[in-house]
Design a protein around this motif. Sequence first.
Motif, PDB file in Angstrom:
ATOM      1  N   GLU A  36       0.836  -1.204   0.000  1.00  0.00           N
ATOM      2  CA  GLU A  36       0.000   0.000   0.000  1.00  0.00           C
ATOM      3  C   GLU A  36       0.870   1.253   0.000  1.00  0.00           C
ATOM      4  O   GLU A  36       0.607   2.191  -0.758  1.00  0.00           O
ATOM      5  N   GLU A  38       3.975   1.519  -1.018  1.00  0.00           N
ATOM      6  CA  GLU A  38       4.728   1.608  -2.268  1.00  0.00           C
ATOM      7  C   GLU A  38       3.853   2.074  -3.430  1.00  0.00           C
ATOM      8  O   GLU A  38       4.313   2.812  -4.298  1.00  0.00           O
ATOM      9  N   ARG A  39       2.584   1.633  -3.453  1.00  0.00           N
ATOM     10  CA  ARG A  39       1.674   2.104  -4.504  1.00  0.00           C
ATOM     11  C   ARG A  39       1.491   3.609  -4.397  1.00  0.00           C
ATOM     12  O   ARG A  39       1.502   4.320  -5.413  1.00  0.00           O
ATOM     13  N   LYS A  40       1.354   4.111  -3.170  1.00  0.00           N
ATOM     14  CA  LYS A  40       1.219   5.561  -2.966  1.00  0.00           C
ATOM     15  C   LYS A  40       2.488   6.280  -3.400  1.00  0.00           C
ATOM     16  O   LYS A  40       2.432   7.321  -4.059  1.00  0.00           O
ATOM     17  N   ARG A  66       5.062  -0.105 -10.323  1.00  0.00           N
ATOM     18  CA  ARG A  66       3.707  -0.113  -9.758  1.00  0.00           C
ATOM     19  C   ARG A  66       3.001  -1.427 -10.099  1.00  0.00           C
ATOM     20  O   ARG A  66       2.337  -2.023  -9.251  1.00  0.00           O
ATOM     21  N   THR A  67       3.178  -1.897 -11.333  1.00  0.00           N
ATOM     22  CA  THR A  67       2.580  -3.169 -11.746  1.00  0.00           C
ATOM     23  C   THR A  67       3.161  -4.326 -10.931  1.00  0.00           C
ATOM     24  O   THR A  67       2.435  -5.218 -10.485  1.00  0.00           O
ATOM     25  N   VAL A  69       4.451  -4.164  -7.922  1.00  0.00           N
ATOM     26  CA  VAL A  69       3.968  -4.058  -6.539  1.00  0.00           C
ATOM     27  C   VAL A  69       2.540  -4.593  -6.444  1.00  0.00           C
ATOM     28  O   VAL A  69       2.200  -5.313  -5.509  1.00  0.00           O
ATOM     29  N   ARG A  70       1.702  -4.248  -7.429  1.00  0.00           N
ATOM     30  CA  ARG A  70       0.325  -4.773  -7.422  1.00  0.00           C
ATOM     31  C   ARG A  70       0.316  -6.296  -7.500  1.00  0.00           C
ATOM     32  O   ARG A  70      -0.554  -6.950  -6.932  1.00  0.00           O
TER      33      ARG A  70
END
Length: 90
Positions: A36, A38-40, A66-67, A69-70
């Motif tokens: 969470e 890292e996405r931010k 981002r991909t 991390v998801r």
Amino acid sequence: MSNIDWSKLRKAADIRAEADAARLSPLIAAEVQWAEQERKFAAEQLEAIEDGEECVGTERQWRDYRTQVRAWKLDAEGYPDSSLRPERPS
């Protein structure tokens, strides 16, 4: 003579699975929190790039990160070993 309630019999595999789940639970919670954050952070970096600010990494690198991390979730290879997390662009 005692009666045995066979419906309460637990298999060794079930006991091991419960122990693994209990052991992994705090690790999974930490990884969820990390993802969470890292996405931010990635979103902030992408916004800064869009605004023309100097950032480490390119827009493509941040989008790829981002991909990754998801995708870092329960079914990912190595999850929840924090040493195998995706790495930020540098």
